[in-house]
Structures are given as structure tokens and as C-alpha cells.
Design an enzyme around this catalytic site. Structure first.
Site, mmCIF file in Angstrom:
data_model
loop_
_atom_site.group_PDB
_atom_site.id
_atom_site.type_symbol
_atom_site.label_atom_id
_atom_site.label_comp_id
_atom_site.label_asym_id
_atom_site.label_seq_id
_atom_site.Cartn_x
_atom_site.Cartn_y
_atom_site.Cartn_z
ATOM 1 N N SER A 10 8.118 1.655 -1.283
ATOM 2 C CA SER A 10 8.065 1.386 -2.729
ATOM 3 C C SER A 10 8.584 2.584 -3.524
ATOM 4 O O SER A 10 8.854 2.455 -4.717
ATOM 5 C CB SER A 10 6.641 1.030 -3.168
ATOM 6 O OG SER A 10 5.771 2.125 -2.983
ATOM 7 N N HIS A 11 8.722 3.748 -2.880
ATOM 8 C CA HIS A 11 9.211 4.934 -3.588
ATOM 9 C C HIS A 11 10.321 5.650 -2.824
ATOM 10 O O HIS A 11 10.567 6.823 -3.023
ATOM 11 C CB HIS A 11 8.044 5.871 -3.949
ATOM 12 C CG HIS A 11 7.168 5.251 -4.990
ATOM 13 N ND1 HIS A 11 6.228 4.301 -4.672
ATOM 14 C CD2 HIS A 11 7.153 5.380 -6.335
ATOM 15 C CE1 HIS A 11 5.635 3.882 -5.783
ATOM 16 N NE2 HIS A 11 6.173 4.511 -6.802
ATOM 17 N N ASP B 162 5.362 -2.126 -5.513
ATOM 18 C CA ASP B 162 5.137 -3.179 -4.517
ATOM 19 C C ASP B 162 5.161 -4.564 -5.150
ATOM 20 O O ASP B 162 5.510 -5.547 -4.482
ATOM 21 C CB ASP B 162 3.812 -2.932 -3.781
ATOM 22 C CG ASP B 162 3.963 -1.862 -2.706
ATOM 23 O OD1 ASP B 162 5.030 -1.820 -2.061
ATOM 24 O OD2 ASP B 162 3.036 -1.047 -2.538
#
Ligand code: NDP
Ligand code: PYC
Length: 346
Positions: free
Chosen positions: A56-57, A197
Site C-alpha cells: 500500500s506504500h 488498502d
């Protein structure tokens, strides 16, 4: 797409080594207006997240960084200003730049203070954090220090018992040394799920578990698009997560001089995605504590946890994925990699 020498090609996936990914991301950042130094810092952070499976990052965030830089919302050339304000307190004005270069600029002074005073605070303001938080704390634990960090983000979380969103997703990350093992590290959003997410689930057309968010009418929903388009997230653990999120707003914004998650307005910067807030770090030197060595005590705690049946510590999954990436390379969708090459102007 023609594969470059550093890549091994499979059908729909491609792998590349960590350094090649860092160089590619650096090119993207510089091409979109950051200084070479900022590009290096952000590229290492983002490639590290991808390497560790913190998707997600990882590279998922690159289009958001690019559109933000293009919008003029963040200053990719900002030079942080570090102030030595007290024996255990360092302040940094990030100058409307990214938080990680501000941390890098203050790091040496922060560690020096933590080692001499036993504890030191770093208060970063006027900063943008669009990344995972564990990369900011984990390196301190490798140096034998305990570190805690909080950062606030953008209004999208309804405080427990309220009707409308106010808080950000506001993560808390903690790192502590452990004898004969990887440091103990956790990093968690205080929302039931990270915003990133939810975006990934929306893209994949997946439903979310119950209890993550509400739609624009405040009704519970498992549909990620309903959360992203006018809805909101909930704190994790009801009133408990909500209290922690409130604490993050206070420490990361009120204490640093940064914006609360609800205080900035990016409406006039279409494409802006990076929250313009603040970040706090607290670094402790455990060698000042009484008793047996701290790292030995960490080891003993983990031993006891495993003794009662625990199979997975926070951080275990990341370290397994890191080892896999180091052995076999970082795997990306061929299309994702092609998009990154295009953004880099290759
Ligand atoms: P997760 O819920 O995926 O994980 C939270 C923590 O719990 C991690 O340390 C994870 O370790 C650990 N963990 C997960 N599952 C288990 C399990 N079954 N047993 C033991 N430990 C477990 O993270 P979030 O979705 O809350 O956050 C994702 C990322 O989003 C974070 O890196 C956070 O910093 C980032 N974020 C950044 C924001 C910003 O403003 N910059 C805002 C909000 C979030 P492991 O990593 O090993 O899986
Ligand atoms: O995933 O919630 C999130 C997030 C906010 C800012 C950066 N990441």
C-alpha cells in the site's frame, strides 16, 4: 516493452533488484521536480516498502507522488531547517517538503541528544508524509535505540461516536532492539484499514471486511468505492483506536506546529494527494535503563510469546518478504513496471 539488462522477464511479471528499482524511482522523482537528495530519500523509502511487501506504500504510491509534484502542492526542492531547541528536543521546519528528508537532516542531532539525555524528541512540521512509517523507526533499533513515531494524514476517519470524518488514518510505528534477532517493529494505521488498502481493493473490485467504513449517508459499507467517494473510514477497535488517533493528531500536529488532518485545503491543487501535516519521533537510549540489557529483555519477551503459541510477530512477514526479494529480486506487474519506465522518461 523491451527488458533492460537488470530485469528478468516472466509472462506477466518482471523482477528487478533493489538498486535498479531505487535508480528508476529516483529518475521519476527528479524528472518531476525534486532535488537529487529528496529523490534519493523517497526512492529508498518507496523501494524498501515494495521490497518488504508493504504494497500500500510501495510503487503503488508513485503516481500520487507525481500528480502531487505536478500540482505544485508540495515543494520537492525544499531544504529542511533544523533547530536545536533543548537538550532533548529538536524541531524541523520541512518547508512544505517531504517529511523523510526532514528526518534525515535532523537525524544525527536527534541520536546525539538521545544518547546524551537518554531521550530526545524530533518535531517535524510543515511536512508531507505519504509513506509507510516503519522505515522511519526501524533504523534506530538497528543502532540499539527504541523509537516511536506518529504522523497524521487527511480527514477520512469518523471519530468513535461522531457522525462525520475528522481524523486522518494516523499511523503509529514502534521499533525496539532485540538480542540475536531482528528488532521488534510494528507500524499500524489507527483506522480500521489504511486508505491505501481501500484504494487497492477498489482497483481490484474486491469487497472489504465488515466494520471498515461507512458510505456518504453514514451507513456501514463493505464497498471500497462507497468509502472513497463521499464515505469515510472508522477507527480500529472503536473508542480505543479513536483515542489513539486523537493522540496522534495532538502529537503530530499540535505538538509540532503542523496542520491537523482537517486543517489543510488542497481543493485548488487538483492531483494533490500528500497530506500536509506534521510528524513526531521519540527516541530513547535503553542503555540508560536499570536492570539487564534491554535487547536481552526483548528477546526474553519474544521467547515467552512464542512459548504460549505465537507464530507471527509484527514485522515477521516483512522480513520474510525482504529475504525473498533479496534472494530473487522484487517482482512487479509488467504493466506497472512499464508505467514506471514511462514516468521516468526511459
Ligand atoms: P497492517 O494492519 O497491515 O499491519 C499492522 C502491523 O501489524 C504491522 O506491523 C504488521 O506486521 C502487523 N501484523 C499484521 N498482521 C499480523 C498478524 N496476524 N500477527 C502479528 N502481526 C501482524 O498495517 P496497516 O494497514 O494498519 O498500515 C499499513 C501501512 O500504511 C503502514 O505502513 C502505515 O504506516 C501506512 N500508513 C501511512 C499513513 C501516512 O499518513 N503516511 C497513514 C496510514 C497508514 P507486518 O508488516 O510484518 O505484516
Ligand atoms: O494509507 O491511509 C493511508 C495513507 C494516508 C497517507 C498516506 N497513506
Amino acid at each position: 516493452m523491451t527488458a533492460s539488462p537488470e530485469m528478468a522477464v516472466s509472462s506477466a511479471k518482471q523482477t528487478l533488484d533493489f538498486n535498479s528499482l531505487v535508480v528508476l524511482l529516483e529518475q521519476i522523482f527528479v524528472r518531476h521536480g525534486t532535488s537529487a537528495e529528496v529523490a534519493r530519500t523517497l526512492a529508498l523509502n518507496c523501494a524498501g516498502a515494495e521490497r518488504d511487501g508493504a504494497h500500500s506504500h510501495g510503487v503503488f504510491r508513485i503516481p500520487g507522488y507525481v500528480s502531487t509534484l505536478q500540482s505544485g502542492w508540495v515543494d520537492g526542492q525544499a531544504v529542511p531547517v533544523v533547530e536545536d531547541v533543548a537538550s532533548g528536543f529538536v524541531r524541523v521546519d520541512a518547508g512544505n517538503g517531504f517529511a523523510q528528508p526532514a528526518l534525515a537532516a535532523a537525524r544525527e542531532l536527534l541520536v546525539e541528544k538521545a544518547r546524551s539525555a537518554g531521550i530526545a524528541v524530533l518535531a517535524i512540521r510543515n511536512s508531507h508524509h505519504f509513506a509507510a512509517l516503519w522505515p522511519d523507526v526501524e533504523p534506530f533499533a538497528y543502532e540499539g535505540l527504541v523509537a516511536l513515531s506518529v504522523v497524521n494524514s487527511m480527514t477520512c476517519v469518523v471519530p468513535h461516536g461522531a457522525d462525520r470524518p475528522l481524523f486522518g488514518t494516523n499511523p503509529i510505528a514502534f521499533a525496539a532492539p532485540r538480542a540475536e534477532g531482528e528488532p521488534i517493529v510494528f507500524d499500524l494505521a489507527t483506522s480500521a484499514i489504511a486508505h491505501g488498502d481501500v484504494q487497492i481493493a477498489a482497483r481490484k473490485g474486491e469487497h472489504l471486511p465488515e466494520g471498515m467504513g461507512v458510505d456518504s449517508l453514514g451507513q456501514p459499507t463493505q464497498e471500497p468505492k462507497a468509502i472513497l467517494e463521499g464515505g469515510a473510514l472508522l477507527p480500529f477497535g472503536g473508542h480505543k483506536g479513536s483515542a489513539l488517533s486523537m493522540m496522534v493528531e495532538l502529537l503530530a500536529a499540535a505538538l509540532t506546529g503542523g496542520n491537523f488532518s482537517f486543517e489543510f485545503d488542497w481543493k485548488n491543487h487538483p492531483g494533490a494527494k500528500t497530506p500536509w501535516t506534521g510528524q513526531l519521533l521519540i527516541v530513547i537510549d535503553p542503555s540508560k535503563a536499570a536492570g539487564q540489557g534491554f535487547a536481552e529483555r526483548s528477546k526474553e519477551l519474544v521467547r515467552q510469546m512464542h512459548g504460549v503459541g505465537l507464530k507471527r510477530l509484527p514485522g515477521d512477514r516483512r522480513h520474510q518478504q525482504r529475504a525473498q526479494s533479496q534472494a530473487c529480486g522484487i517482482t512487479l506487474d509488467a504493466q506497472t513496471l512499464a508505467n514506471l519506465h514511462e514516468l521516468a522518461g526511459r
